[in-house]
Design an enzyme around this catalytic site. Structure first.
Site, PDB file in Angstrom:
ATOM      1  N   ARG A 268       0.837  -1.196   0.000  1.00 20.42           N
ATOM      2  CA  ARG A 268       0.000   0.000   0.000  1.00 20.42           C
ATOM      3  C   ARG A 268       0.870   1.242   0.000  1.00 20.42           C
ATOM      4  NH1 ARG A 268      -1.803   0.937   4.362  1.00 20.42           N
ATOM      5  NH2 ARG A 268      -1.100  -0.868   5.539  1.00 20.42           N
TER       6      ARG A 268
ATOM      7  N   TYR B 181      -1.845  -3.649  -6.554  1.00 21.67           N
ATOM      8  CA  TYR B 181      -1.476  -4.401  -5.359  1.00 21.67           C
ATOM      9  C   TYR B 181      -2.474  -4.291  -4.213  1.00 21.67           C
ATOM     10  CZ  TYR B 181       1.345  -6.949  -2.158  1.00 21.67           C
ATOM     11  OH  TYR B 181       1.780  -7.922  -1.308  1.00 21.67           O
TER      12      TYR B 181
ATOM     13  N   LYS C 215      -9.464  -2.430   2.314  1.00 20.35           N
ATOM     14  CA  LYS C 215      -9.186  -1.232   3.096  1.00 20.35           C
ATOM     15  C   LYS C 215      -9.999  -0.031   2.604  1.00 20.35           C
ATOM     16  CE  LYS C 215      -6.861  -3.772   5.549  1.00 20.35           C
ATOM     17  NZ  LYS C 215      -5.487  -3.950   5.921  1.00 20.35           N
TER      18      LYS C 215
ATOM     19  N   HIS D 190     -10.059  -2.273  12.027  1.00 21.59           N
ATOM     20  CA  HIS D 190      -8.966  -3.112  11.512  1.00 21.59           C
ATOM     21  C   HIS D 190      -8.670  -4.191  12.550  1.00 21.59           C
ATOM     22  CE1 HIS D 190      -4.560  -3.208   9.808  1.00 21.59           C
ATOM     23  NE2 HIS D 190      -5.321  -4.099   9.228  1.00 21.59           N
TER      24      HIS D 190
ATOM     25  N   SER E  14      -0.807  -3.229  10.444  1.00 27.14           N
ATOM     26  CA  SER E  14      -0.488  -4.159   9.364  1.00 27.14           C
ATOM     27  C   SER E  14       0.801  -4.930   9.669  1.00 27.14           C
ATOM     28  CB  SER E  14      -0.321  -3.380   8.061  1.00 27.14           C
ATOM     29  OG  SER E  14      -1.508  -2.675   7.798  1.00 27.14           O
TER      30      SER E  14
ATOM     31  N   CYS F 267       1.407  -7.046  11.989  1.00 30.51           N
ATOM     32  CA  CYS F 267       1.739  -7.127  13.418  1.00 30.51           C
ATOM     33  C   CYS F 267       1.035  -8.278  14.123  1.00 30.51           C
ATOM     34  CB  CYS F 267       1.444  -5.798  14.107  1.00 30.51           C
ATOM     35  SG  CYS F 267       2.573  -4.495  13.585  1.00 30.51           S
TER      36      CYS F 267
ATOM     37  N   ASP G   1      -8.835  -9.718   9.691  1.00 33.92           N
ATOM     38  CA  ASP G   1      -8.337  -8.368   9.342  1.00 33.92           C
ATOM     39  C   ASP G   1      -9.333  -7.244   9.613  1.00 33.92           C
ATOM     40  OD1 ASP G   1      -5.987  -7.005   8.178  1.00 33.92           O
ATOM     41  OD2 ASP G   1      -7.346  -6.435   6.564  1.00 33.92           O
TER      42      ASP G   1
ATOM     43  N   ASN H  66       6.695  -8.139   1.874  1.00 30.20           N
ATOM     44  CA  ASN H  66       5.232  -8.006   1.964  1.00 30.20           C
ATOM     45  C   ASN H  66       4.534  -8.984   1.012  1.00 30.20           C
ATOM     46  OD1 ASN H  66       2.800  -6.801   2.961  1.00 30.20           O
ATOM     47  ND2 ASN H  66       2.685  -5.521   1.128  1.00 30.20           N
TER      48      ASN H  66
ATOM     49  N   ARG I 201       2.369 -12.128  -0.209  1.00 28.68           N
ATOM     50  CA  ARG I 201       1.100 -12.512   0.423  1.00 28.68           C
ATOM     51  C   ARG I 201       0.473 -13.721  -0.243  1.00 28.68           C
ATOM     52  NH1 ARG I 201      -1.325  -8.669   4.415  1.00 28.68           N
ATOM     53  NH2 ARG I 201       0.344  -7.150   4.690  1.00 28.68           N
TER      54      ARG I 201
END
Ligand code: GTP
Ligand code: SPV
Ligand code: MN
Length: 585
Positions: A74, A202, A211, A231, A253, A255, A280, A368, A370
């Site tokens: 992001r 992405y 989001k 979140h 994010s 974490c 999430d 990052n 995924r």
């Protein structure tokens, strides 16, 4: 303030037509979400190289996507809230005037889909049949986005059925554009519930249900309608005898939300089990019983690959064995996905996430990288995960990555104090967003990049929810990431986090030992169930320790942060700051 201009069902055909006239695609395809459609789509993406097949005998229906190297996370600095006034967006958001967005970003869509297919993707956020679910439509020229949306949301027919019933939908327009970061914008128009995203393919930039809608637009709707869009993961904690409680937790994010939501309890033999409701996002409403009830608006997981393995997250490993799209992971010589931390030793030969032979230096998988995988495949899903009314929440947990400072766990003294704890949360930055990694920043409620309106008004909304809900969740803070002087994590984390969950649950029942400290209730040295765990009393002491000087420093940083909000800062939150500072004197 004018009410939101909600687009009606019969606007859909017109919006699609208007969009096609501007973006000029070669053809328009309406997605129905069927298996045949999915097979056709995947075939097309394999033909054009968007997806690369992985070894199908071991990883059935699993594929790899390599994104543009400039487009791997992001981009918060290119994300805008286009509310009528800058005050409505607040000091923690980037604001762009709606007219300016129309003039600056609008033209980038002109002819953007030339020679491409324009997909119209109707999708539902929330369980089918739930009064909390929302219908959205994403228009995109990225077949990768369509493939992902099919996993992450309830796409096609079911969304149109909901639309038939209540008539309104939230539109989102996405184009890859030319993938030039100079022409990359993610714009939100809260007054119209409209999203425009261009120049990125992405994750959170492009899968608009996640989001952009379920947090930034939904937080605006929730503010007006009196609920919360957060979140947060949602988990079910079962105790011996079968009682089930639900906990929602907000971590920034990368974490630990997915990992906590799928935790395998080392105390299962004693009857303590964890199941997954969401990993999430949570939408929460006040129920008739005065509790907060949460639904997971998503249907899949867009999870962090690095660090995921059979020890840290066996449920995720089982989930991603089929029907999964991997983005920016490495690939072994025999076509299997790989990332740092997957196995103790890296495979002898592989290509990295950019398809170059991996030489052993740097990262094989992008940090990052995924997986996109269907939630129903996850062995730990709760029987209630698609319950239309959601699940009742007993506790909220907030937490970030803090090498120093914050203890393993503590409990706030009240809802108001809990809102202060959440509002002042700090966390070290991660690879989930572009920019430097490991820098502490304030990330209120883990919503810094996702709150679609003024953060101070959002805190006020939280305070209001606590007043209106007769039985709100108790509020806790955790930190799995405290390190010793050699830089090693003090707490084993992952499955062992269940021990902290148990303390939390006992506290909500008015049990479990705790000590009153300036920041809240901290467990006494023996309060956690450490049965079968090799953590020394000295380590526990370090994990629970409060350093007065560090905290004074933290509180002065909080004071500076609060000053940004000027007269919009709720008095109650400022009062809590003064009270905590006073207790450290
Ligand atoms: P987003 O999808 O970006 O919102 O991230 P998330 O909050 O779901 O984070 P996730 O669970 O995917 O974890 C991110 C990283 O933190 C992974 O590399 C994990 O291995 C690591 N991690 C998660 N839980 C723990 C923990 O308890 N201890 C330690 N040391 N690391 C953890
Ligand atoms: C996050 O960054 O919090 C994520 C991944 O969950 S993304 O969908 O890219 O936002
Ligand atoms: Mn997230």
């Amino acid at each position: 303030m004018a009410g939101p201009e909600v687009r009606m069902h019969n606007d859909l055909a017109k919006w699609v037509e208007d969009t096609a006239r501007i973006t000029r695609p070669r053809r328009v395809v309406w997605c129905d979400g069927s298996e045949e459609e999915s097979a056709r789509l995947i075939e097309g993406t394999l033909d054009d190289g968007t997806l690369v097949p992985l070894r199908q005998d071991l990883w059935p229906h699993c594929y790899l996507h390599r994104s543009n190297p400039n487009d791997v996370a992001r981009t918060e600095h290119l994300t805008f809230i286009c509310s009528d006034t800058p005050q409505a967006a607040g000091p923690t958001n980037h604001w762009m005037a709606p007219d300016e967005a129309r003039q600056k970003v609008g033209p980038l869509f002109e002819g953007a889909m030339k020679d491409r297919t324009m997909y119209v993707v109707p999708y539902l956020m929330g369980p089918p049949g739930s009064p909390s679910s929302k219908v959205c439509v994403e228009i995109t020229d990225s077949p990768y986005v369509v493939v992902n949306m099919r996993v992450m949301t309830r796409m096609g027919k079911v969304a149109l059925e909901h639309l038939e019933r209540n008539g309104e939908f939230a539109p989102g327009l996405h184009s890859l554009g030319d993938l030039d970061p100079e022409r990359r914008f993610i714009c939100h128009f809260p007054e119209e519930r409209l999203i425009w995203s261009i120049g990125s393919g992405y994750g959170g930039n492009a899968l608009l249900g996640k989001k952009c809608f379920a947090l930034r637009i939904a937080s605006n709707i929730a503010h007006k309608e009196g609920w919360l869009a957060e979140h947060m993961l949602i988990l079910e904690l079962e105790q011996p005898g079968g009682q089930k409680d639900y906990i929602a937790a907000a971590f920034p994010s990368a974490c630990g939300k997915t990992n906590l939501a799928m935790l395998v309890s080392p105390l299962a033999r004693l009857g303590y089990r964890v199941r997954t409701v969401g990993d999430d996002i949570a939408w929460l409403r006040i129920g008739e019983d005065g509790r907060l009830w949460a639904i997971n608006p998503e249907a899949g997981f867009f999870g962090v690959a690095p660090g995921t393995n059979d020890h840290t997250n066996p449920n995720a490993m089982a989930t991603i064995r089929q029907n999964t799209v991997f983005t920016n992971v490495a690939m072994t010589e025999d076509g299997q996905p790989w990332w740092e931390g997957k196995d103790p030793a890296p495979p002898p030969r592989m290509v990295d996430w950019q398809n170059k032979l991996f030489t052993g230096s740097g990262h094989a998988a992008q940090p990052n990288s995924r997986y996109t995988t269907p939630a129903h495949q996850c062995p730990s899903m709760s029987a209630s995960w698609e319950s239309p009314m959601g699940v009742p929440i007993s506790a909220f947990i907030f937490g970030g990555r803090r090498s120093r400072l914050t203890p393993l766990v503590y409990q706030s003294y009240s809802w108001r104090h809990g809102v202060f704890v959440a509002a002042t949360m700090g966390s070290e930055t991660t690879a989930a967003t572009t920019g430097e990694v490991g820098v502490v920043r304030r990330d209120p409620m883990a919503m810094l990049p996702f709150c679609g309106y003024n953060m101070a008004d959002y805190w006020d909304h939280w305070l209001d929810i606590g007043t209106r809900a007769k039985n709100p969740p108790a509020i806790f803070h955790v930190n799995w990431f405290r390190r010793d002087s050699d830089g090693r994590f003090l707490w084993p984390g992952f499955g062992e986090n269940v021990r902290v969950l148990l303390w939390i649950l006992e506290r909500t029942a008015g049990k479990a030992k705790a000590e009153e400290t300036p920041i809240g209730w901290v467990p006494t040295p023996n309060a956690l169930n450490l049965d079968g765990l090799d953590v020394s009393p000295q380590t526990m002491k370090e994990l629970l320790h409060l350093d007065g000087e560090d905290w004074k420093q933290e509180l002065s940083d909080v004071k500076l942060f609060f000053e940004k909000f000027e007269d919009r800062l709720p008095e109650a939150v400022e009062d809590e700051r003064k009270a905590v500072s006073e207790r450290f004197r």
